[in-house]
Scaffold this motif. Sequence first.
Motif, PDB file in Angstrom:
ATOM      1  N   ASP A 144      -4.620   5.330   5.467  1.00 59.49           N
ATOM      2  CA  ASP A 144      -4.439   6.615   4.785  1.00 59.49           C
ATOM      3  C   ASP A 144      -3.014   6.783   4.261  1.00 59.49           C
ATOM      4  O   ASP A 144      -2.288   7.696   4.654  1.00 59.49           O
ATOM      5  N   MET A 145      -2.598   5.900   3.371  1.00 56.80           N
ATOM      6  CA  MET A 145      -1.255   5.994   2.804  1.00 56.80           C
ATOM      7  C   MET A 145      -1.105   7.229   1.917  1.00 56.80           C
ATOM      8  O   MET A 145      -0.031   7.830   1.846  1.00 56.80           O
ATOM      9  N   LYS A 146      -2.173   7.631   1.255  1.00 56.62           N
ATOM     10  CA  LYS A 146      -2.117   8.834   0.423  1.00 56.62           C
ATOM     11  C   LYS A 146      -1.808  10.055   1.283  1.00 56.62           C
ATOM     12  O   LYS A 146      -0.953  10.885   0.935  1.00 56.62           O
ATOM     13  N   GLY A 147      -2.499  10.168   2.407  1.00 56.67           N
ATOM     14  CA  GLY A 147      -2.246  11.281   3.319  1.00 56.67           C
ATOM     15  C   GLY A 147      -0.854  11.221   3.914  1.00 56.67           C
ATOM     16  O   GLY A 147      -0.208  12.255   4.135  1.00 56.67           O
TER      17      GLY A 147
ATOM     18  N   SER B 236       0.833  -1.210   0.000  1.00 61.38           N
ATOM     19  CA  SER B 236       0.000   0.000   0.000  1.00 61.38           C
ATOM     20  C   SER B 236       0.864   1.255   0.000  1.00 61.38           C
ATOM     21  O   SER B 236       0.565   2.236  -0.691  1.00 61.38           O
TER      22      SER B 236
ATOM     23  N   THR C  23       2.548   1.641  -3.455  1.00 61.36           N
ATOM     24  CA  THR C  23       1.547   2.060  -4.441  1.00 61.36           C
ATOM     25  C   THR C  23       1.261   3.555  -4.324  1.00 61.36           C
ATOM     26  O   THR C  23       1.249   4.289  -5.321  1.00 61.36           O
ATOM     27  N   ALA C  24       1.040   4.019  -3.087  1.00 64.07           N
ATOM     28  CA  ALA C  24       0.771   5.439  -2.856  1.00 64.07           C
ATOM     29  C   ALA C  24       1.984   6.290  -3.215  1.00 64.07           C
ATOM     30  O   ALA C  24       1.853   7.406  -3.731  1.00 64.07           O
ATOM     31  N   TYR C  25       3.161   5.760  -2.966  1.00 64.85           N
ATOM     32  CA  TYR C  25       4.411   6.465  -3.269  1.00 64.85           C
ATOM     33  C   TYR C  25       4.524   6.761  -4.763  1.00 64.85           C
ATOM     34  O   TYR C  25       4.828   7.887  -5.172  1.00 64.85           O
TER      35      TYR C  25
ATOM     36  N   LYS D 194       2.119   6.807  -7.022  1.00 66.75           N
ATOM     37  CA  LYS D 194       1.029   7.665  -7.488  1.00 66.75           C
ATOM     38  C   LYS D 194       1.299   9.133  -7.166  1.00 66.75           C
ATOM     39  O   LYS D 194       0.837  10.030  -7.875  1.00 66.75           O
ATOM     40  N   ALA D 195       2.060   9.375  -6.103  1.00 68.15           N
ATOM     41  CA  ALA D 195       2.298  10.752  -5.649  1.00 68.15           C
ATOM     42  C   ALA D 195       3.536  11.381  -6.271  1.00 68.15           C
ATOM     43  O   ALA D 195       3.748  12.582  -6.151  1.00 68.15           O
TER      44      ALA D 195
ATOM     45  N   ILE E 193       1.924   9.942   2.495  1.00 68.31           N
ATOM     46  CA  ILE E 193       2.897  10.380   1.494  1.00 68.31           C
ATOM     47  C   ILE E 193       2.868  11.899   1.353  1.00 68.31           C
ATOM     48  O   ILE E 193       3.908  12.556   1.229  1.00 68.31           O
ATOM     49  N   SER E 194       1.669  12.464   1.396  1.00 64.20           N
ATOM     50  CA  SER E 194       1.530  13.920   1.304  1.00 64.20           C
ATOM     51  C   SER E 194       2.260  14.602   2.460  1.00 64.20           C
ATOM     52  O   SER E 194       2.974  15.601   2.267  1.00 64.20           O
TER      53      SER E 194
END
Length: 352
Positions: free
Chosen positions: A317-320, A206, A209-211, A213-214, A322-323
Amino acid sequence: MQYKILFVLPVSTQPRFSKRIQNYLDRGYEVTVASFEREYFKKNSLPENIKFLSLGKIESGAYIKRIPKIVSVFNKIYKLSKKNDLIYIFSPDILLFTFSFLKSSKLYYEIGDIRQISGNQAVSNLYDGIYKKALKKCSKIFVTSTGFKRFFADKYSVDVMKFRVIENKLPVSLFSPFDRSEFRHIKSSSYIVSIIGLLRYKNIISFLTAYYKADAKFKIKIFGDGPLRDEIMKFVDNDNVQYFGQFRNPDDLFEIYNQTDLSFTMYNSKNKNVQLALPNKLYESIYFRRPILVSADTYLEEMVNKYQVGFFWKQEDMKGLISYMTSESFIKDYNRLCANFDLINQNVYLAK
């Protein structure tokens, strides 16, 4: 008179097992090791000056499939046990098939994690019933965290006085308090995140993957092996994400942490084992003065928060995450941790 101890291992290359064996060697015991073998972490080896007997190869994670193999070597274990003063077992499946025939006064058992054997309630109840009898027969039960001690004593109604907590601290004989790395400040989002150890929790996938995408600027280095290796290799490009494979523990830790700014240790917080465990990564991060990133809602989070040596985040919340890791706020928060590593007594992370 030299006392004799038999260690029965599910795998011969787990560093924690080697620590226990070395401890008894240092105390003058004659040590015999009977061990199964697996594919992971072949670079690690057991201490010298022991007698070793291979019990053959078994698959990792295939608990039910192991049963015939364990049964087939029962006679070997039983005969060896009669020649030793103590029998130290690490695996629950080995314990379940041998405890009835071993003397209670000789039987030591160490719990490394909490396992769910089956989703079938009837099977789980049967397992718990037998496991309870096995635990009650043990003379001493060793665990690696206070959380484990409370859980097993309560769930299986075992006398709490049988339990001994041995945290996964680093041996002071190998990790001098005078050889610690200096804290390394980061000035931009171009730092290094390391994933170190057994690759088994999906949070790694996860995160990767988020890494991607960002399009984050920090780089990821992966040291270790495990059931997720093939899936992880799909993300490896030898630039932003590098894979270095198996390593020797503790020999290679100095080199690994010298390449690391942040240790990614986000295990599955829905897993009861993860909720209660204190993995060796906590003690390594403190010793090497490298902040650690862990999953929220775990005992590990409590310790990281207590000593202020890292970060915790909700695994959903991997997206958050990475942000945050690519923000100016993260850089400031990271560098503020510097002084905290020097406030921690060495007894917290080093074992004599």
